[in-house]
Design an enzyme around this catalytic site. Structure first.
Site, PDB file in Angstrom:
ATOM      1  N   PHE A   1     -84.477 -28.008 -32.746  1.00  0.00           N
ATOM      2  CA  PHE A   1     -84.398 -28.773 -34.000  1.00  0.00           C
ATOM      3  C   PHE A   1     -83.029 -29.429 -34.209  1.00  0.00           C
ATOM      4  CE2 PHE A   1     -83.493 -24.281 -35.022  1.00  0.00           C
ATOM      5  CZ  PHE A   1     -82.228 -24.384 -35.594  1.00  0.00           C
TER       6      PHE A   1
ATOM      7  N   TYR B   1     -72.276 -27.708 -36.739  1.00  0.00           N
ATOM      8  CA  TYR B   1     -73.449 -26.945 -36.273  1.00  0.00           C
ATOM      9  C   TYR B   1     -73.421 -26.716 -34.761  1.00  0.00           C
ATOM     10  CZ  TYR B   1     -75.851 -27.103 -40.824  1.00  0.00           C
ATOM     11  OH  TYR B   1     -76.210 -26.911 -42.139  1.00  0.00           O
TER      12      TYR B   1
ATOM     13  N   ARG C   1     -82.388 -21.282 -52.738  1.00  0.00           N
ATOM     14  CA  ARG C   1     -83.491 -21.758 -51.891  1.00  0.00           C
ATOM     15  C   ARG C   1     -84.837 -21.221 -52.390  1.00  0.00           C
ATOM     16  NH1 ARG C   1     -80.333 -20.523 -46.226  1.00  0.00           N
ATOM     17  NH2 ARG C   1     -79.267 -22.543 -45.957  1.00  0.00           N
TER      18      ARG C   1
ATOM     19  N   LYS D   1     -76.708 -30.115 -49.357  1.00  0.00           N
ATOM     20  CA  LYS D   1     -77.184 -31.013 -48.312  1.00  0.00           C
ATOM     21  C   LYS D   1     -77.788 -32.283 -48.941  1.00  0.00           C
ATOM     22  CE  LYS D   1     -77.972 -27.120 -45.140  1.00  0.00           C
ATOM     23  NZ  LYS D   1     -78.998 -26.372 -44.335  1.00  0.00           N
TER      24      LYS D   1
ATOM     25  N   ASN E   1     -83.551 -27.271 -46.872  1.00  0.00           N
ATOM     26  CA  ASN E   1     -83.223 -26.056 -47.643  1.00  0.00           C
ATOM     27  C   ASN E   1     -81.984 -26.192 -48.535  1.00  0.00           C
ATOM     28  OD1 ASN E   1     -81.351 -25.882 -45.614  1.00  0.00           O
ATOM     29  ND2 ASN E   1     -82.041 -23.925 -44.792  1.00  0.00           N
TER      30      ASN E   1
ATOM     31  N   THR F   1     -82.852 -18.450 -44.985  1.00  0.00           N
ATOM     32  CA  THR F   1     -82.883 -19.790 -44.378  1.00  0.00           C
ATOM     33  C   THR F   1     -84.207 -20.508 -44.671  1.00  0.00           C
ATOM     34  OG1 THR F   1     -81.427 -18.970 -42.625  1.00  0.00           O
ATOM     35  CG2 THR F   1     -82.592 -21.045 -42.196  1.00  0.00           C
TER      36      THR F   1
ATOM     37  N   GLU G   1     -64.704 -23.776 -41.391  1.00  0.00           N
ATOM     38  CA  GLU G   1     -65.476 -24.889 -41.946  1.00  0.00           C
ATOM     39  C   GLU G   1     -64.692 -25.627 -43.038  1.00  0.00           C
ATOM     40  OE1 GLU G   1     -69.163 -22.939 -43.018  1.00  0.00           O
ATOM     41  OE2 GLU G   1     -69.736 -22.696 -40.912  1.00  0.00           O
TER      42      GLU G   1
ATOM     43  N   HIS H   1     -75.879 -25.199 -47.765  1.00  0.00           N
ATOM     44  CA  HIS H   1     -75.274 -24.434 -46.661  1.00  0.00           C
ATOM     45  C   HIS H   1     -74.245 -23.462 -47.224  1.00  0.00           C
ATOM     46  CE1 HIS H   1     -72.991 -23.481 -43.016  1.00  0.00           C
ATOM     47  NE2 HIS H   1     -71.913 -23.664 -43.759  1.00  0.00           N
TER      48      HIS H   1
HETATM   49  P1  IDP Z   1     -78.445 -20.811 -42.518  1.00  0.00           P
HETATM   50  O1  IDP Z   1     -78.236 -22.207 -43.070  1.00  0.00           O
HETATM   51  O2  IDP Z   1     -79.302 -19.979 -43.433  1.00  0.00           O
HETATM   52  O3  IDP Z   1     -77.155 -20.128 -42.130  1.00  0.00           O
HETATM   53  P2  IDP Z   1     -78.899 -21.254 -39.659  1.00  0.00           P
HETATM   54  O4  IDP Z   1     -79.767 -20.403 -38.800  1.00  0.00           O
HETATM   55  O5  IDP Z   1     -77.423 -21.151 -39.480  1.00  0.00           O
HETATM   56  O6  IDP Z   1     -79.332 -20.980 -41.183  1.00  0.00           O
HETATM   57  O7  IDP Z   1     -79.357 -22.764 -39.440  1.00  0.00           O
HETATM   58  C1  IDP Z   1     -78.594 -23.814 -39.969  1.00  0.00           C
HETATM   59  C2  IDP Z   1     -79.518 -24.837 -40.574  1.00  0.00           C
HETATM   60  O8  IDP Z   1     -80.331 -25.409 -39.546  1.00  0.00           O
HETATM   61  C3  IDP Z   1     -80.527 -24.286 -41.587  1.00  0.00           C
HETATM   62  O9  IDP Z   1     -79.990 -24.110 -42.882  1.00  0.00           O
HETATM   63  C4  IDP Z   1     -81.593 -25.369 -41.550  1.00  0.00           C
HETATM   64  O10 IDP Z   1     -81.178 -26.536 -42.292  1.00  0.00           O
HETATM   65  C5  IDP Z   1     -81.615 -25.732 -40.067  1.00  0.00           C
HETATM   66  N1  IDP Z   1     -82.621 -24.956 -39.349  1.00  0.00           N
HETATM   67  C6  IDP Z   1     -82.543 -23.679 -38.928  1.00  0.00           C
HETATM   68  N2  IDP Z   1     -83.677 -23.296 -38.304  1.00  0.00           N
HETATM   69  C7  IDP Z   1     -84.500 -24.356 -38.346  1.00  0.00           C
HETATM   70  C8  IDP Z   1     -85.833 -24.610 -37.882  1.00  0.00           C
HETATM   71  O11 IDP Z   1     -86.500 -23.743 -37.303  1.00  0.00           O
HETATM   72  N3  IDP Z   1     -86.348 -25.849 -38.122  1.00  0.00           N
HETATM   73  C9  IDP Z   1     -85.652 -26.831 -38.750  1.00  0.00           C
HETATM   74  N4  IDP Z   1     -84.394 -26.646 -39.208  1.00  0.00           N
HETATM   75  C10 IDP Z   1     -83.824 -25.435 -39.009  1.00  0.00           C
HETATM   76 MG    MG Z   2     -75.779 -20.619 -40.613  1.00  0.00          MG
END
Ligand code: IDP
Ligand code: MG
Length: 160
Positions: free
Chosen positions: A68, A60, A113, A20, A123, A102, A137, A126
Site C-alpha cells: 500500500f 513513512y 479514529r 492527514k 484514518n 490503525t 519526526e 498520525h
Molecule cells: P499507524 O498510523 O496506526 O501508526 P502504521 O502501521 O504505522 O499505522 O501505518 C501508517 C499508515 O499507513 C496508517 O495510518 C495508514 O494510513 C496506512 N496504512 C497502514 N496499513 C494500511 C493498509 O493495510 N492499507 C492502506 N493503508 C494502510
Molecule cells: Mg505508525
C-alpha cells in the site's frame, strides 16, 4: 542510569501528530486539535502544510516495502496536512490511545479514529509510535524557529 541521563539531555517527551488530508478536507481540524488540547498536553508547533513527495516517503520509510506504500504517499500528499508538535511526559503512548487503532473499524469509540473514520486508508490522523520517532519526526517536519518553547498559564493546574 545512562539511558535516563541521555533521555534527560534530549529534553521532554514529544510526539509528532499530523491531521492527514482527509481530516483537513472533512473539516475535522478543530475537533482533532481540541482532543489533545483538552487532555492537557503542550502544543509547541502547528502549521498547515502541503507535503512534498520526498518528505512523505522519508516519514513513512519503514513502510516502503508494503504493497500500500504508493497509495499511502499519494494520500498524504493529496492536500494540505496539519503538522503538530506536542510535549509532555507520556505524550507518545497517550496520543496513540487518543488516536486509536490503525483500522478505524477496530478503534474504540471515544478515540479519534473510532469516532471519526471508517477505513485504514483514510484514518485522519498520525501519531508517533515512540519518543525517539517523536523527536525524529518533529525534526523532519518542522524547521528551526517553528517550534515555540513556552509555559502555558494553566501549567500549575495540570501538574502538581
Ligand atoms: P499507524 O498510523 O496506526 O501508526 P502504521 O502501521 O504505522 O499505522 O501505518 C501508517 C499508515 O499507513 C496508517 O495510518 C495508514 O494510513 C496506512 N496504512 C497502514 N496499513 C494500511 C493498509 O493495510 N492499507 C492502506 N493503508 C494502510
Ligand atoms: Mg505508525
Amino acid at each position: 542510569f545512562l539511558p535516563r541521563l541521555v533521555a534527560s539531555m534530549e529534553g521532554p517527551e514529544e510526539s509528532y501528530i499530523m491531521i492527514k488530508p482527509d481530516g483537513v478536507q472533512r473539516g475535522l481540524v478543530g475537533e482533532i486539535i481540541s482532543r489533545f488540547e483538552k487532555k492537557g498536553f503542550l502544543l509547541k508547533g502547528l502549521k498547515l502544510f502541503q507535503c512534498p513527495k520526498d518528505l512523505a516517503e522519508e516519514h513513512y520509510k519503514d513502510l516502503k516495502e508494503k504493497p500500500f506504500f504508493p497509495k499511502l504517499i499519494e494520500y498524504i500528499t493529496s492536500g494540505p496536512v496539519v503538522c503538530m508538535a506536542w510535549e509532555g511526559a507520556g505524550v507518545v503512548a497517550s496520543a496513540r490511545k487518543l488516536i486509536g487503532a490503525t483500522n478505524p473499524l477496530q478503534a474504540e469509540p471515544g478515540t479519534i479514529r473510532g469516532d471519526l473514520a471508517v477505513q485504514t486508508g483514510r484514518n485522519v490522523v498520525h501519531g508517533s509510535d515512540s519518543p525517539e520517532n517523536g523527536k525524529r519526526e518533529i525534526a523532519l517536519w518542522f524547521k528551526e524557529g517553528e517550534i515555540c518553547e513556552w509555559v502555558p498559564a494553566q501549567a500549575p493546574w495540570l501538574r502538581e
